[in-house]
Motif scaffolding. Structure first.
Motif, PDB file in Angstrom:
ATOM      1  N   MET A 126       0.871  -1.176   0.000  1.00  0.00           N
ATOM      2  CA  MET A 126       0.000   0.000   0.000  1.00  0.00           C
ATOM      3  C   MET A 126       0.908   1.226   0.000  1.00  0.00           C
ATOM      4  O   MET A 126       1.918   1.236   0.719  1.00  0.00           O
ATOM      5  N   THR A 127       0.576   2.223  -0.784  1.00  0.00           N
ATOM      6  CA  THR A 127       1.287   3.494  -0.644  1.00  0.00           C
ATOM      7  C   THR A 127       0.248   4.557  -0.333  1.00  0.00           C
ATOM      8  O   THR A 127      -0.796   4.623  -0.974  1.00  0.00           O
ATOM      9  N   THR A 128       0.554   5.362   0.653  1.00  0.00           N
ATOM     10  CA  THR A 128      -0.429   6.306   1.185  1.00  0.00           C
ATOM     11  C   THR A 128       0.227   7.647   1.528  1.00  0.00           C
ATOM     12  O   THR A 128       1.457   7.757   1.540  1.00  0.00           O
ATOM     13  N   LYS A 129      -0.609   8.608   1.828  1.00  0.00           N
ATOM     14  CA  LYS A 129      -0.097   9.937   2.196  1.00  0.00           C
ATOM     15  C   LYS A 129       0.209  10.008   3.690  1.00  0.00           C
ATOM     16  O   LYS A 129       1.035  10.790   4.122  1.00  0.00           O
ATOM     17  N   GLU A 130      -0.535   9.195   4.467  1.00  0.00           N
ATOM     18  CA  GLU A 130      -0.302   9.127   5.912  1.00  0.00           C
ATOM     19  C   GLU A 130       0.166   7.711   6.238  1.00  0.00           C
ATOM     20  O   GLU A 130      -0.195   6.767   5.541  1.00  0.00           O
ATOM     21  N   PRO A 131       0.932   7.537   7.328  1.00  0.00           N
ATOM     22  CA  PRO A 131       1.423   6.195   7.666  1.00  0.00           C
ATOM     23  C   PRO A 131       0.280   5.213   7.971  1.00  0.00           C
ATOM     24  O   PRO A 131      -0.759   5.621   8.483  1.00  0.00           O
ATOM     25  N   VAL A 132       0.475   3.950   7.659  1.00  0.00           N
ATOM     26  CA  VAL A 132      -0.519   2.908   7.961  1.00  0.00           C
ATOM     27  C   VAL A 132       0.141   1.849   8.849  1.00  0.00           C
ATOM     28  O   VAL A 132       1.096   1.194   8.446  1.00  0.00           O
ATOM     29  N   LYS A 133      -0.357   1.747  10.065  1.00  0.00           N
ATOM     30  CA  LYS A 133       0.168   0.745  11.000  1.00  0.00           C
ATOM     31  C   LYS A 133      -0.917  -0.266  11.348  1.00  0.00           C
ATOM     32  O   LYS A 133      -0.661  -1.320  11.888  1.00  0.00           O
ATOM     33  N   ALA A 134      -2.171   0.162  11.097  1.00  0.00           N
ATOM     34  CA  ALA A 134      -3.307  -0.683  11.452  1.00  0.00           C
ATOM     35  C   ALA A 134      -4.481  -0.292  10.577  1.00  0.00           C
ATOM     36  O   ALA A 134      -4.435   0.746   9.905  1.00  0.00           O
ATOM     37  N   CYS A 135      -5.532  -1.115  10.605  1.00  0.00           N
ATOM     38  CA  CYS A 135      -6.720  -0.809   9.809  1.00  0.00           C
ATOM     39  C   CYS A 135      -7.271   0.588  10.126  1.00  0.00           C
ATOM     40  O   CYS A 135      -7.711   1.296   9.228  1.00  0.00           O
ATOM     41  N   GLN A 180      -6.110   9.061  -1.655  1.00  0.00           N
ATOM     42  CA  GLN A 180      -4.953   9.225  -0.757  1.00  0.00           C
ATOM     43  C   GLN A 180      -4.151   7.935  -0.604  1.00  0.00           C
ATOM     44  O   GLN A 180      -3.262   7.853   0.240  1.00  0.00           O
ATOM     45  N   GLY A 181      -4.499   6.926  -1.393  1.00  0.00           N
ATOM     46  CA  GLY A 181      -3.739   5.686  -1.296  1.00  0.00           C
ATOM     47  C   GLY A 181      -4.021   4.782  -2.477  1.00  0.00           C
ATOM     48  O   GLY A 181      -5.014   4.974  -3.195  1.00  0.00           O
ATOM     49  N   GLN A 182      -3.152   3.812  -2.672  1.00  0.00           N
ATOM     50  CA  GLN A 182      -3.339   2.807  -3.728  1.00  0.00           C
ATOM     51  C   GLN A 182      -2.408   1.647  -3.409  1.00  0.00           C
ATOM     52  O   GLN A 182      -1.539   1.762  -2.540  1.00  0.00           O
ATOM     53  N   GLU A 183      -2.590   0.511  -4.087  1.00  0.00           N
ATOM     54  CA  GLU A 183      -1.688  -0.629  -3.867  1.00  0.00           C
ATOM     55  C   GLU A 183      -1.148  -1.143  -5.194  1.00  0.00           C
ATOM     56  O   GLU A 183      -1.853  -1.111  -6.207  1.00  0.00           O
ATOM     57  N   ASN A 184       0.089  -1.583  -5.175  1.00  0.00           N
ATOM     58  CA  ASN A 184       0.717  -2.165  -6.354  1.00  0.00           C
ATOM     59  C   ASN A 184       2.024  -2.842  -5.986  1.00  0.00           C
ATOM     60  O   ASN A 184       2.576  -2.553  -4.918  1.00  0.00           O
ATOM     61  N   PRO A 185       2.541  -3.715  -6.856  1.00  0.00           N
ATOM     62  CA  PRO A 185       3.832  -4.338  -6.534  1.00  0.00           C
ATOM     63  C   PRO A 185       4.972  -3.306  -6.564  1.00  0.00           C
ATOM     64  O   PRO A 185       4.880  -2.302  -7.274  1.00  0.00           O
ATOM     65  N   THR A 186       6.030  -3.595  -5.824  1.00  0.00           N
ATOM     66  CA  THR A 186       7.113  -2.621  -5.628  1.00  0.00           C
ATOM     67  C   THR A 186       7.713  -2.095  -6.934  1.00  0.00           C
ATOM     68  O   THR A 186       7.930  -0.892  -7.066  1.00  0.00           O
ATOM     69  N   PHE A 187       7.966  -2.993  -7.891  1.00  0.00           N
ATOM     70  CA  PHE A 187       8.616  -2.522  -9.127  1.00  0.00           C
ATOM     71  C   PHE A 187       7.788  -1.440  -9.802  1.00  0.00           C
ATOM     72  O   PHE A 187       8.312  -0.490 -10.375  1.00  0.00           O
ATOM     73  N   PHE A 188       6.456  -1.580  -9.687  1.00  0.00           N
ATOM     74  CA  PHE A 188       5.526  -0.667 -10.358  1.00  0.00           C
ATOM     75  C   PHE A 188       5.475   0.686  -9.643  1.00  0.00           C
ATOM     76  O   PHE A 188       5.269   1.718 -10.264  1.00  0.00           O
ATOM     77  N   LEU A 189       5.686   0.652  -8.332  1.00  0.00           N
ATOM     78  CA  LEU A 189       5.717   1.902  -7.554  1.00  0.00           C
ATOM     79  C   LEU A 189       6.885   2.755  -8.013  1.00  0.00           C
ATOM     80  O   LEU A 189       6.807   3.979  -8.043  1.00  0.00           O
ATOM     81  N   ASP A 199       3.722   9.096   0.394  1.00  0.00           N
ATOM     82  CA  ASP A 199       4.887   9.247   1.280  1.00  0.00           C
ATOM     83  C   ASP A 199       5.219   8.021   2.113  1.00  0.00           C
ATOM     84  O   ASP A 199       6.244   7.989   2.783  1.00  0.00           O
ATOM     85  N   HIS A 200       4.313   7.042   2.107  1.00  0.00           N
ATOM     86  CA  HIS A 200       4.523   5.879   2.977  1.00  0.00           C
ATOM     87  C   HIS A 200       4.220   4.588   2.228  1.00  0.00           C
ATOM     88  O   HIS A 200       3.188   4.481   1.567  1.00  0.00           O
ATOM     89  N   ILE A 201       5.114   3.632   2.375  1.00  0.00           N
ATOM     90  CA  ILE A 201       4.905   2.301   1.779  1.00  0.00           C
ATOM     91  C   ILE A 201       4.666   1.323   2.918  1.00  0.00           C
ATOM     92  O   ILE A 201       5.435   1.304   3.890  1.00  0.00           O
ATOM     93  N   THR A 202       3.623   0.525   2.791  1.00  0.00           N
ATOM     94  CA  THR A 202       3.325  -0.458   3.846  1.00  0.00           C
ATOM     95  C   THR A 202       3.112  -1.839   3.246  1.00  0.00           C
ATOM     96  O   THR A 202       2.307  -2.005   2.321  1.00  0.00           O
ATOM     97  N   TYR A 203       3.832  -2.803   3.784  1.00  0.00           N
ATOM     98  CA  TYR A 203       3.654  -4.199   3.374  1.00  0.00           C
ATOM     99  C   TYR A 203       2.849  -4.919   4.455  1.00  0.00           C
ATOM    100  O   TYR A 203       3.292  -5.010   5.607  1.00  0.00           O
ATOM    101  N   ALA A 204       1.668  -5.408   4.087  1.00  0.00           N
ATOM    102  CA  ALA A 204       0.851  -6.175   5.035  1.00  0.00           C
ATOM    103  C   ALA A 204       0.822  -7.653   4.625  1.00  0.00           C
ATOM    104  O   ALA A 204       0.198  -8.475   5.296  1.00  0.00           O
TER     105      ALA A 204
END
Ligand code: 6CS
Length: 313
Positions: A126-135, A180-189, A199-204
């Motif tokens: 997930m890449t987002t504008k604010e950090p994601v630590k939880a749902c 404010q967010g989207q998901e994609n594989p790392t190479f595509f980011l 500003d933030h990448i999160t791997y869940a």
């Protein structure tokens, strides 16, 4: 003849590298030529699918993220935590799975498509504008998803406000804060510079990007047996090539993102932090069965059995 082949990414992206190898094998073994159309040259993903179904294109690479709107069972790839993130396990799974190589082949055929190969493109982040630590952190976040109903359900279950959009609108949508967010594989980011507008990448660990190569079925059925065999062989060669090509790809591309934007944060959620995402998964699985009935249920069970059968060599 010249055969037209469209895909959803740039020529240097995973789908482009796959297509280039496929073209190389077909051109080496037949008198035919393959003309490649990367993302944007013939429209969005939904457009190239229409063109392939109409026979204007002979080959199309489209991800279940979009095909799920046409073939509801293909949404199974969006049941969170169904697929493992282990690359070797995945490589065996797509190749040997009965669900993919028999069951899905039939479902795609009903839409006039000859399914040639499904292959992985890496764990999505997930890449987002604010950090994601939880749902909770996804609350009020308009999160772009590919256009299929189950992915919408996933992000609803994760607590976000899902916003289905074609790929071409994602960079601009993030830039103008429509999403404010989207998901994609790392190479595509990295390749699409999405890191510039988040500003933030999160791997869940919740999913791996799956994609598929298909041929227009009338076109395929009209070929000689030898030609069909070359196409199957080209798909196999391209599959092995893309698996090897991606071995260290995500790490390499993540390093490039960090170099391009040192302030980007990268978080791998802990098992504990993943709990709420995992809890959402069973809800999404139920939705999938609600949406697709016995047919979806059977394919989900088959996929689980195939995953288990390919877990160890
Ligand atoms: O998110 C998307 O829409 C795009 N993602 C990838 C990795 N490939 C093509 C697709 O259109």
């Amino acid at each position: 003849d010249t055969w037209r082949y469209a895909f959803e990414e740039a020529i240097t992206d995973v789908q482009g590298v796959y297509a280039t190898k496929f073209k190389e094998v077909v051109e080496e073994k037949t008198d035919h030529e393959i003309q490649l159309f990367p993302f944007g040259t013939l429209g969005e993903s939904a457009d190239i699918m229409e063109q392939a179904q109409a026979g204007i294109l002979q080959f199309v690479n489209q991800s279940p993220g979009f095909t799920g709107a046409l073939i509801p069972e293909a949404q199974v790839f969006f049941v969170p935590y169904l697929l493992p993130t282990d690359q070797e396990h995945l490589a065996r799974f797509y190749k040997e799975s009965k669900a993919i190589n028999e069951d899905f082949e039939e479902l795609y055929a009903e839409q006039g498509l000859e399914l040639l190969s499904m292959y992985p493109e890496g764990e999505v982040a997930m890449t987002t504008k604010e950090p994601v630590k939880a749902c909770e952190d996804l609350n009020e976040v308009k999160f772009r998803v590919m256009t299929n109903p189950l992915l919408v359900e996933s992000y609803k279950a994760f607590g976000a406000t899902p916003t289905p959009l074609p790929w071409g609108e994602v960079y601009g949508g993030l830039q103008t804060n429509i999403i404010q967010g989207q998901e994609n594989p790392t190479f595509f980011l990295y390749s699409t510079k999405i890191y510039e507008v988040t500003d933030h990448i999160t791997y869940a660990g919740h999913n791996v990007f799956t994609t598929a190569l298909m041929a227009n079925q009338d076109f395929y059925n009209g070929l000689s047996e030898e030609e069909q065999q070359v196409i199957e062989e080209a798909a196999d060669v391209a599959y092995d090539h893309i698996v090897t090509y991606q071995k260290d790809l995500a790490d390499q591309e993540l390093a490039k993102i960090k170099e391009a934007k040192p302030e980007m944060t990268v978080t791998i959620l802990t098992e504990e932090e993943r709990e709420c995402f995992k809890a959402a998964a069973s809800e999404v699985e139920e939705k999938f069965i609600e949406m697709t009935g016995d047919s979806g249920k059977a394919i989900l069970e088959q996929m689980k059995a195939d995953l288990e059968a390919t877990a160890t060599e």
